[in-house]
Design a protein around this motif. Structure first.
Motif, PDB file in Angstrom:
ATOM      1  N   PRO A  10       0.840  -1.200   0.000  1.00 28.00           N
ATOM      2  CA  PRO A  10       0.000   0.000   0.000  1.00 28.00           C
ATOM      3  C   PRO A  10       0.877   1.254   0.000  1.00 28.00           C
ATOM      4  CG  PRO A  10      -0.634  -1.490   1.781  1.00 28.00           C
ATOM      5  CD  PRO A  10       0.639  -2.016   1.202  1.00 28.00           C
ATOM      6  N   THR A  11       0.434   2.240  -0.738  1.00 29.82           N
ATOM      7  CA  THR A  11       1.184   3.487  -0.756  1.00 29.82           C
ATOM      8  C   THR A  11       0.193   4.644  -0.757  1.00 29.82           C
ATOM      9  OG1 THR A  11       2.828   4.758  -1.980  1.00 29.82           O
ATOM     10  CG2 THR A  11       1.400   3.342  -3.276  1.00 29.82           C
ATOM     11  N   GLY A  69      10.160  26.907   4.681  1.00 33.82           N
ATOM     12  CA  GLY A  69       9.555  28.066   5.331  1.00 33.82           C
ATOM     13  C   GLY A  69       8.056  28.090   5.083  1.00 33.82           C
ATOM     14  N   VAL A  70       7.395  29.081   5.683  1.00 36.73           N
ATOM     15  CA  VAL A  70       5.944  29.194   5.492  1.00 36.73           C
ATOM     16  C   VAL A  70       5.631  29.313   4.000  1.00 36.73           C
ATOM     17  CG1 VAL A  70       5.963  31.711   5.860  1.00 36.73           C
ATOM     18  CG2 VAL A  70       3.848  30.429   6.226  1.00 36.73           C
ATOM     19  N   GLY A  71       4.593  28.601   3.563  1.00 35.28           N
ATOM     20  CA  GLY A  71       4.203  28.640   2.150  1.00 35.28           C
ATOM     21  C   GLY A  71       4.846  27.561   1.296  1.00 35.28           C
ATOM     22  N   THR A  72       5.835  26.854   1.849  1.00 34.77           N
ATOM     23  CA  THR A  72       6.510  25.801   1.077  1.00 34.77           C
ATOM     24  C   THR A  72       5.568  24.611   0.862  1.00 34.77           C
ATOM     25  OG1 THR A  72       8.628  26.411   2.047  1.00 34.77           O
ATOM     26  CG2 THR A  72       8.507  24.239   1.024  1.00 34.77           C
ATOM     27  N   LYS A  73       5.569  24.142  -0.383  1.00 29.16           N
ATOM     28  CA  LYS A  73       4.738  22.983  -0.710  1.00 29.16           C
ATOM     29  C   LYS A  73       5.556  21.706  -0.566  1.00 29.16           C
ATOM     30  CE  LYS A  73       1.931  23.644  -4.325  1.00 29.16           C
ATOM     31  NZ  LYS A  73       1.601  23.663  -5.779  1.00 29.16           N
ATOM     32  N   LEU A  74       5.035  20.757   0.185  1.00 24.01           N
ATOM     33  CA  LEU A  74       5.734  19.481   0.385  1.00 24.01           C
ATOM     34  C   LEU A  74       4.798  18.339   0.019  1.00 24.01           C
ATOM     35  CD1 LEU A  74       7.291  20.043   3.947  1.00 24.01           C
ATOM     36  CD2 LEU A  74       8.462  20.302   1.745  1.00 24.01           C
ATOM     37  N   LYS A  75       5.390  17.228  -0.411  1.00 28.32           N
ATOM     38  CA  LYS A  75       4.581  16.034  -0.646  1.00 28.32           C
ATOM     39  C   LYS A  75       4.995  14.975   0.370  1.00 28.32           C
ATOM     40  CE  LYS A  75       3.536  14.701  -4.953  1.00 28.32           C
ATOM     41  NZ  LYS A  75       3.917  14.165  -6.281  1.00 28.32           N
ATOM     42  N   ILE A  76       3.993  14.484   1.102  1.00 28.59           N
ATOM     43  CA  ILE A  76       4.266  13.422   2.081  1.00 28.59           C
ATOM     44  C   ILE A  76       3.864  12.095   1.443  1.00 28.59           C
ATOM     45  CG2 ILE A  76       3.717  12.519   4.375  1.00 28.59           C
ATOM     46  CD1 ILE A  76       2.762  15.383   5.095  1.00 28.59           C
ATOM     47  N   ARG A  77       4.801  11.157   1.419  1.00 29.06           N
ATOM     48  CA  ARG A  77       4.485   9.853   0.844  1.00 29.06           C
ATOM     49  C   ARG A  77       4.794   8.754   1.856  1.00 29.06           C
ATOM     50  NH1 ARG A  77       8.217   8.490  -3.391  1.00 29.06           N
ATOM     51  NH2 ARG A  77       8.742   6.591  -2.280  1.00 29.06           N
ATOM     52  N   ALA A  78       3.943   7.743   1.905  1.00 27.54           N
ATOM     53  CA  ALA A  78       4.208   6.611   2.793  1.00 27.54           C
ATOM     54  C   ALA A  78       4.052   5.315   2.024  1.00 27.54           C
ATOM     55  CB  ALA A  78       3.270   6.643   3.994  1.00 27.54           C
ATOM     56  N   ASP A  79       4.907   4.360   2.293  1.00 27.67           N
ATOM     57  CA  ASP A  79       4.825   3.029   1.697  1.00 27.67           C
ATOM     58  C   ASP A  79       4.805   2.009   2.818  1.00 27.67           C
ATOM     59  OD1 ASP A  79       5.339   4.040  -1.028  1.00 27.67           O
ATOM     60  OD2 ASP A  79       7.340   4.443  -0.250  1.00 27.67           O
ATOM     61  N   GLY A  80       3.721   1.243   2.889  1.00 27.01           N
ATOM     62  CA  GLY A  80       3.641   0.220   3.925  1.00 27.01           C
ATOM     63  C   GLY A  80       2.197  -0.028   4.326  1.00 27.01           C
ATOM     64  N   GLU A  81       2.033  -0.966   5.237  1.00 32.47           N
ATOM     65  CA  GLU A  81       0.685  -1.387   5.629  1.00 32.47           C
ATOM     66  C   GLU A  81      -0.169  -0.228   6.136  1.00 32.47           C
ATOM     67  OE1 GLU A  81      -0.675  -4.213   5.013  1.00 32.47           O
ATOM     68  OE2 GLU A  81       1.209  -4.934   4.122  1.00 32.47           O
ATOM     69  N   ASP A  82       0.432   0.666   6.907  1.00 29.69           N
ATOM     70  CA  ASP A  82      -0.363   1.756   7.492  1.00 29.69           C
ATOM     71  C   ASP A  82      -0.146   3.099   6.761  1.00 29.69           C
ATOM     72  OD1 ASP A  82       2.227   2.146   8.322  1.00 29.69           O
ATOM     73  OD2 ASP A  82       1.826   1.855  10.460  1.00 29.69           O
TER      74      ASP A  82
END
Lengths: 101, 163
Positions: A10-11, A69-82
């Motif tokens: 799962p991702t 800094g404030v306003g920065t766009k980030l992508k959070i990605r997770a790989d795994g069961e949860d």
């Protein structure tokens, strides 16, 4: 010998924008890592700035090098069961400004 | 690496204040010795020392900046600071800094920032941590036993990161 069907890991991923005025400084980075570390999934955080830069979401030292800094766009990605829960809770932490202003 | 092309060690580390061998043996002592050294070098006003010591120590008690690998980056902000300054300290015997990995800390960067410029604070933290993650940098820093050697190491990094 038996053949088992390989189920894909799962991702999940979600884009967030840093909203607290001080940005992702040391304390929020630690909060993020503390929460990320409660999940078994691998957590990756990406920053788009010309070339893509990504770090281990479970390392405080690496998270600080995002220089987000404030306003920065980030992508959070997770790989795994949860993965789903990890991304949802981590995104909420960022969106709730880490309890700051 | 992130995007801190515009901030270098030499922009904020005060050479004269560098401490090649810390005398302090505990967390509060290290913080005080490093802030004292910045004041002696004229990088901060002497009457700010007490405020800054309590600010940085308070920050440190909320959560250690000893993130592991023998390094720590105690830091703080103050409205009366005019510009961002930092000092490097080294302890050959190591100090118990309540680090996350429970190991002694040998190398310190203490960073003081004005409250007005959070972006520059993040840029300096990026420069510090990008380098502290490099095994060779940590090794050389730990081996540098004079002010001059520590400064030359920082200069070398500044020059190699120039595009």
């Amino acid at each position: 010998m038996s053949f088992k069907a390989i189920t894909p890991m799962p991702t999940a991923e979600r884009e967030v924008i840093i909203a607290n005025s001080l940005g992702l400084h040391a304390r929020p980075a630690m909060q993020f890592v503390d929460l990320a570390s409660t999940f078994s999934s691998r957590v990756i955080v990406q920053k788009q700035c010309g070339e893509c830069y990504e770090v281990d979401g479970k390392s405080v030292m690496q998270m600080i090098t995002l220089e987000a800094g404030v306003g920065t766009k980030l992508k959070i990605r997770a790989d795994g069961e949860d993965a789903d829960a990890a991304v949802r809770q981590l995104a909420e932490l960022v969106e709730n400004k880490f309890g700051e202003e | 690496m992130g995007s801190s092309k515009d901030v270098k060690f030499c922009d904020f580390v005060v050479k004269e204040a560098i401490i090649p061998e810390l005398e302090a043996r505990d967390r509060a002592g290290v913080i005080r010795e490093m802030i004292d050294s910045l004041a002696k070098a004229g990088a901060i006003e002497a009457d700010l020392v007490e405020d800054l010591c309590s600010e940085v120590t308070k920050r440190e008690m909320k959560g250690t900046t000893g993130f592991g690998k023998g390094v720590a980056v105690p830091h703080g902000k103050h409205p009366r600071l005019q510009k961002m300054v930092a000092v490097v300290g080294r302890s050959s015997s190591g100090v118990d800094f309540a680090a996350l990995d429970k190991q002694p800390v040998y190398s310190f960067f203490l960073l003081l920032s004005p409250v007005s410029d959070p972006e520059r604070h993040l840029a300096a933290m990026n420069v510090i941590f990008s380098n502290l993650q490099v095994d060779m940098f940590r090794k050389f820093l730990r081996q540098s036993d004079t002010k001059q050697k520590i400064w030359e190491l920082l200069e070398e990094v500044d020059q190699s990161s120039r595009v």
